[in-house]
Design an enzyme around this catalytic site. Structure first.
Site, PDB file in Angstrom:
ATOM      1  N   CYS A  53      -4.968  28.248  64.538  1.00 63.55           N
ATOM      2  CA  CYS A  53      -5.469  28.311  65.928  1.00 63.55           C
ATOM      3  C   CYS A  53      -6.716  27.437  66.089  1.00 63.55           C
ATOM      4  CB  CYS A  53      -5.774  29.759  66.289  1.00 63.55           C
ATOM      5  SG  CYS A  53      -6.661  29.978  67.845  1.00 63.55           S
ATOM      6  N   CYS A  56      -9.736  29.068  67.831  1.00 62.59           N
ATOM      7  CA  CYS A  56     -10.344  30.080  66.956  1.00 62.59           C
ATOM      8  C   CYS A  56     -11.417  29.462  66.063  1.00 62.59           C
ATOM      9  CB  CYS A  56      -9.278  30.726  66.076  1.00 62.59           C
ATOM     10  SG  CYS A  56      -8.021  31.663  66.963  1.00 62.59           S
TER      11      CYS A  56
END
Length: 307
Positions: A53, A56
């Site tokens: 991600c 993230c």
């Protein structure tokens, strides 16, 4: 942007270190012990993330930085959703990054997706309520020291904050104002020269820069008494009135400075490319838009503009 700090300077030691174990990795099996139980005493922020991600990877370090700066008022737990799919399903996490805050054993707040540093600070602020982080408390202490004229103490505290958060705009603004207050205008310029455009545009930093520019202009002004005599002898001498205003500002007689500029603007709005108006706006910014003198003179300026 970076500002050099002397590691041998006591002022560079920074606020007290945050408690250990503020940030940890966890999983489904330890969720109760790592999140639910501690949240009975202090809010626990849970960051659901995955190695693949992209957002993230940006959000996680920001969260860690701000949780650390909170000095124990909140904690943080990181959960890899790829390794804890059951837990992610129980909490109905459909996209990441997803952040939940737990208080008293229950979800209390949260968000999904990337967030700015300001948004994360506000998020943490909602969790801790009236409690102050060590950095916030230090900034308040520095502000009080400045108001009391203890410039050295204020500067040392701002340096402490800068060690913990090099891009803290309130601390940067404070350092600039400390340099201006003790007449070290070149040092203030050096600080500004290291700032990127984004930080310079922050309201508090822009106000400090205006204060420096005004100090540089007022530094060469003559004695107010001599200039006052020139203005009284010839009220149409706009340059002398402007110089008098700057001399007043240099003497920290802010209202007198603004009133001379207001009178100059009343007499000749266009003089020197609207210099009186521009200077008033700069002083407003340097003082702060909520300062009582700013509010009073701005009201009178607005009345003149629309008369």
């Amino acid at each position: 942007m970076s500002l050099a700090l002397d590691p041998n300077d006591p002022a560079a030691l920074g606020p007290s270190a945050a408690p250990a174990n503020l940030i940890k990795d966890s999983d489904t099996a330890n969720f109760g012990a790592d999140v639910i139980e501690p949240s009975m005493e202090v809010p626990v922020i849970v960051d659901f993330w995955a190695p693949w991600c992209g957002p993230c990877k940006q959000l996680g370090p920001l969260l860690e930085k701000l949780v650390t700066q909170a000095g124990g008022l909140v904690r943080m737990v990181k959960i890899n959703v790829d390794e804890n799919k059951e837990l992610a399903g129980q909490l109905r996490i459909q996209s990441i990054p997803a952040v939940f805050a737990f208080k008293d054993g229950q979800p209390a707040d949260g968000f999904v997706g990337a967030q700015t540093e300001r948004q994360i600070k506000d998020f943490i602020g909602r969790l801790i309520g009236d409690a102050k982080t060590p950095l916030d408390a230090a900034l308040e202490q520095a502000k009080t020291a400045m108001e009391e004229g203890n410039i050295d103490a204020a500067g040392a505290i701002y340096m402490d904050v800068m060690r913990q958060d090099p891009e803290n705009t309130e601390a940067i603004s404070g350092l600039i104002r400390c340099s201006v207050a003790i007449g070290k205008l070149e040092h203030a310029q050096e600080i500004i020269g290291q700032l990127d455009d984004k930080i310079k545009a922050a309201p508090e930093v822009a106000a400090a820069i205006s204060a420096l520019e005004l100090a540089e202009q007022s530094g060469d002004s003559s004695d107010t008494a001599d200039l006052r005599q020139k203005v009284e002898a010839d009220p149409t001498n706009h340059q002398s009135r402007f110089d008098l205003a700057m001399a007043y500002y240099g003497a920290q007689q802010n209202e007198e400075a603004l009133r001379e500029l207001l009178e100059l603007f009343r007499r000749d709005r266009a003089w020197d490319d609207e210099a009186a108006k521009k200077q008033m706006l700069k002083i407003f910014e340097a003082l702060g838009h909520d300062h009582p003198t700013t509010l009073e003179i701005r009201k009178e300026l607005t009345a003149l503009l629309y008369s």
